[in-house]
Design a protein around this motif. Structure first.
Motif, PDB file in Angstrom:
ATOM      1  N   MET A   1       0.846  -1.169   0.000  1.00 37.73           N
ATOM      2  CA  MET A   1       0.000   0.000   0.000  1.00 37.73           C
ATOM      3  C   MET A   1       0.889   1.230   0.000  1.00 37.73           C
ATOM      4  O   MET A   1       1.893   1.270   0.698  1.00 37.73           O
ATOM      5  CB  MET A   1      -0.895  -0.025   1.243  1.00 37.73           C
ATOM      6  N   ARG A   2       0.524   2.208  -0.768  1.00 38.50           N
ATOM      7  CA  ARG A   2       1.262   3.466  -0.818  1.00 38.50           C
ATOM      8  C   ARG A   2       0.490   4.478   0.021  1.00 38.50           C
ATOM      9  O   ARG A   2      -0.591   4.918  -0.363  1.00 38.50           O
ATOM     10  CB  ARG A   2       1.379   3.937  -2.259  1.00 38.50           C
ATOM     11  N   ALA A   3       1.044   4.821   1.197  1.00 45.52           N
ATOM     12  CA  ALA A   3       0.352   5.728   2.118  1.00 45.52           C
ATOM     13  C   ALA A   3       1.348   6.404   3.043  1.00 45.52           C
ATOM     14  O   ALA A   3       2.399   5.855   3.344  1.00 45.52           O
ATOM     15  CB  ALA A   3      -0.668   4.957   2.951  1.00 45.52           C
ATOM     16  N   ASP A   4       0.967   7.570   3.494  1.00 46.13           N
ATOM     17  CA  ASP A   4       1.720   8.261   4.538  1.00 46.13           C
ATOM     18  C   ASP A   4       1.414   7.525   5.843  1.00 46.13           C
ATOM     19  O   ASP A   4       0.250   7.464   6.259  1.00 46.13           O
ATOM     20  CB  ASP A   4       1.257   9.718   4.602  1.00 46.13           C
ATOM     21  N   PRO A   5       2.406   6.911   6.493  1.00 43.55           N
ATOM     22  CA  PRO A   5       2.148   6.100   7.688  1.00 43.55           C
ATOM     23  C   PRO A   5       1.433   6.862   8.802  1.00 43.55           C
ATOM     24  O   PRO A   5       0.549   6.318   9.457  1.00 43.55           O
ATOM     25  CB  PRO A   5       3.537   5.650   8.141  1.00 43.55           C
ATOM     26  N   LEU A   6       1.805   8.105   9.028  1.00 49.61           N
ATOM     27  CA  LEU A   6       1.170   8.903  10.079  1.00 49.61           C
ATOM     28  C   LEU A   6      -0.293   9.154   9.755  1.00 49.61           C
ATOM     29  O   LEU A   6      -1.166   9.025  10.619  1.00 49.61           O
ATOM     30  CB  LEU A   6       1.920  10.223  10.275  1.00 49.61           C
ATOM     31  N   GLU A   9      -2.319   5.933  10.100  1.00 52.56           N
ATOM     32  CA  GLU A   9      -2.594   5.696  11.522  1.00 52.56           C
ATOM     33  C   GLU A   9      -3.717   6.598  12.010  1.00 52.56           C
ATOM     34  O   GLU A   9      -4.607   6.157  12.744  1.00 52.56           O
ATOM     35  CB  GLU A   9      -1.327   5.938  12.341  1.00 52.56           C
ATOM     36  N   GLN A  10      -3.705   7.858  11.612  1.00 52.31           N
ATOM     37  CA  GLN A  10      -4.750   8.804  12.019  1.00 52.31           C
ATOM     38  C   GLN A  10      -6.123   8.339  11.511  1.00 52.31           C
ATOM     39  O   GLN A  10      -7.105   8.365  12.252  1.00 52.31           O
ATOM     40  CB  GLN A  10      -4.407  10.185  11.471  1.00 52.31           C
ATOM     41  N   MET A  11      -6.189   7.899  10.249  1.00 51.52           N
ATOM     42  CA  MET A  11      -7.465   7.446   9.692  1.00 51.52           C
ATOM     43  C   MET A  11      -7.977   6.205  10.424  1.00 51.52           C
ATOM     44  O   MET A  11      -9.157   6.128  10.795  1.00 51.52           O
ATOM     45  CB  MET A  11      -7.314   7.152   8.202  1.00 51.52           C
ATOM     46  N   ALA A  83      -7.749  10.409   2.933  1.00 56.35           N
ATOM     47  CA  ALA A  83      -7.726   9.347   1.927  1.00 56.35           C
ATOM     48  C   ALA A  83      -7.644   9.946   0.524  1.00 56.35           C
ATOM     49  O   ALA A  83      -6.834   9.509  -0.301  1.00 56.35           O
ATOM     50  CB  ALA A  83      -8.964   8.460   2.063  1.00 56.35           C
ATOM     51  N   GLU A  84      -8.450  10.953   0.260  1.00 54.91           N
ATOM     52  CA  GLU A  84      -8.451  11.573  -1.064  1.00 54.91           C
ATOM     53  C   GLU A  84      -7.136  12.285  -1.359  1.00 54.91           C
ATOM     54  O   GLU A  84      -6.686  12.302  -2.510  1.00 54.91           O
ATOM     55  CB  GLU A  84      -9.637  12.519  -1.201  1.00 54.91           C
ATOM     56  N   ILE A 104     -11.275   2.318   4.048  1.00 56.46           N
ATOM     57  CA  ILE A 104     -10.260   3.203   3.476  1.00 56.46           C
ATOM     58  C   ILE A 104      -9.616   2.419   2.345  1.00 56.46           C
ATOM     59  O   ILE A 104      -9.166   1.284   2.548  1.00 56.46           O
ATOM     60  CB  ILE A 104      -9.168   3.555   4.510  1.00 56.46           C
ATOM     61  N   SER A 105      -9.596   2.998   1.144  1.00 56.24           N
ATOM     62  CA  SER A 105      -8.973   2.356  -0.009  1.00 56.24           C
ATOM     63  C   SER A 105      -7.873   3.253  -0.534  1.00 56.24           C
ATOM     64  O   SER A 105      -8.112   4.426  -0.855  1.00 56.24           O
ATOM     65  CB  SER A 105     -10.011   2.100  -1.108  1.00 56.24           C
TER      66      SER A 105
END
Length: 109
Positions: A1-6, A9-11, A83-84, A104-105
């Motif tokens: 998954m490509r995501a900002d880890p922080l 975690e918040q989401m 997410a967006e 969350i996708s």
């Protein structure tokens, strides 16, 4: 998954907090492939979101009438915005046996 880890975690913290606050146990988290995305479902066994409120669910300051839990009505708006901002999406669906499924996708690597 490509995501900002922080931000991820918040989401997730927000969705799990909402499940605890507004839903009912058991609470489960599922991670699954979803085409070119990875989806994370936060599931609870509560009453679910009233149908008349679902269209407003992710709006800023939205709170369902008769809600007894405290909050600002910003949490789900923040989840969707984060997410967006990562080229993903946040969504709600009623659970197949009651309760709620918040998802969350985000883009897969």
């Amino acid at each position: 998954m490509r995501a900002d880890p922080l931000r991820l975690e918040q989401m997730l913290t927000n969705l799990l907090g909402n499940a605890h606050k507004y839903g009912a146990a058991p609470y489960t988290v599922h991670v699954r492939p979803d085409g070119d995305l990875v989806s994370i479902d936060v599931v609870d066994a509560g009453d679910g979101v009233p149908e008349e409120f679902r269209a407003s669910l992710f709006r800023e300051f939205a709170r369902a009438h008769g809600t007894v839990a405290t909050g600002t009505g910003l949490g789900l708006h923040v989840v969707r915005t984060l997410a967006e901002a990562q080229s993903g999406r946040a969504s709600y669906a009623p659970g197949p046996y009651g309760g709620s499924v918040f998802t969350i996708s985000l883009r897969a690597c």
